[in-house]
Enzyme design. Structure first.
Site, PDB file in Angstrom:
ATOM      1  CG  HIS A  89     -21.669  65.362   0.432  1.00 15.33           C
ATOM      2  ND1 HIS A  89     -21.226  66.602  -0.128  1.00 15.33           N
ATOM      3  CD2 HIS A  89     -21.651  65.440   1.743  1.00 15.33           C
ATOM      4  CE1 HIS A  89     -20.758  67.437   1.160  1.00 15.33           C
ATOM      5  NE2 HIS A  89     -21.116  66.693   2.193  1.00 15.33           N
ATOM      6  CD  GLU A 138     -23.074  65.599  -4.793  1.00 16.88           C
ATOM      7  OE1 GLU A 138     -22.876  66.748  -5.228  1.00 16.88           O
ATOM      8  OE2 GLU A 138     -23.051  65.103  -3.792  1.00 16.88           O
ATOM      9  CB  CYS A 198     -19.188  70.288  -2.021  1.00 13.91           C
ATOM     10  SG  CYS A 198     -18.725  68.680  -1.355  1.00 13.91           S
ATOM     11  CB  CYS A 230     -19.098  65.788  -4.619  1.00 17.05           C
ATOM     12  SG  CYS A 230     -19.858  65.513  -3.131  1.00 17.05           S
TER      13      CYS A 230
END
Length: 158
Positions: A61, A63, A91, A94
């Protein structure tokens, strides 16, 4: 709170624009358009955009990619005094990574009511068992962040 953690609307807007540029890279690669920047003392320590498909890595992701780059640059897995800017509410994975990295502040663009973990679907930061707290500012360039995501998914649905 240290003065270097205080932010102006101008700074938040500046870094969110950079996160949106990174989201464009994700979209160009066929990924969900999310971008992230980790900043400390007015300097980008790490940047990332969604790459799970291209990297064949479910953890890639925006992040996580940005946190990995920042930790590598800082030479430390802890990132105190940093702010993470991301175009979409993070999410649970993260958020957990940000807590472990000791990120001081999170700034996100648009909420994610389906899987957002700082108030959208649930609020992991409110869990009393955590020994680290992250200050959160949401809604920075919200309309632009949401527009890009809506357009991406509308195009996918055809």
């Amino acid at each position: 709170m240290p003065d270097d953690l205080l932010s102006t609307d101008h700074e938040d807007t500046h870094w969110m624009h950079r996160a949106l540029e990174l989201a464009d890279r994700a979209e160009t690669a066929g990924e969900v358009p999310v971008g992230a920047v980790v900043v400390r003392d007015g300097e980008a320590l790490g940047e990332g955009w969604n790459r799970p498909i291209g990297a064949t890595d479910p953890t890639a992701h925006a992040e996580i990619v940005a946190l990995r780059a920042a930790a590598d640059r800082a030479g430390n897995y802890r990132l105190p005094g940093t702010t993470l800017y991301v175009t979409l509410e993070p999410c649970p994975m993260c958020v957990g990574a940000m807590i472990h990295a000791r990120v001081a502040r999170l700034v996100f663009g648009t909420a994610d009511p389906k899987s957002g973990a700082v108030g959208g679907a649930l609020d992991l930061l409110a869990f009393p068992g955590h020994n680290h707290r992250i200050r959160v500012t949401g809604g920075v360039l919200e309309a632009e962040c949401a527009r890009r995501l809506r357009a991406f998914f509308r195009a996918r649905r055809g």
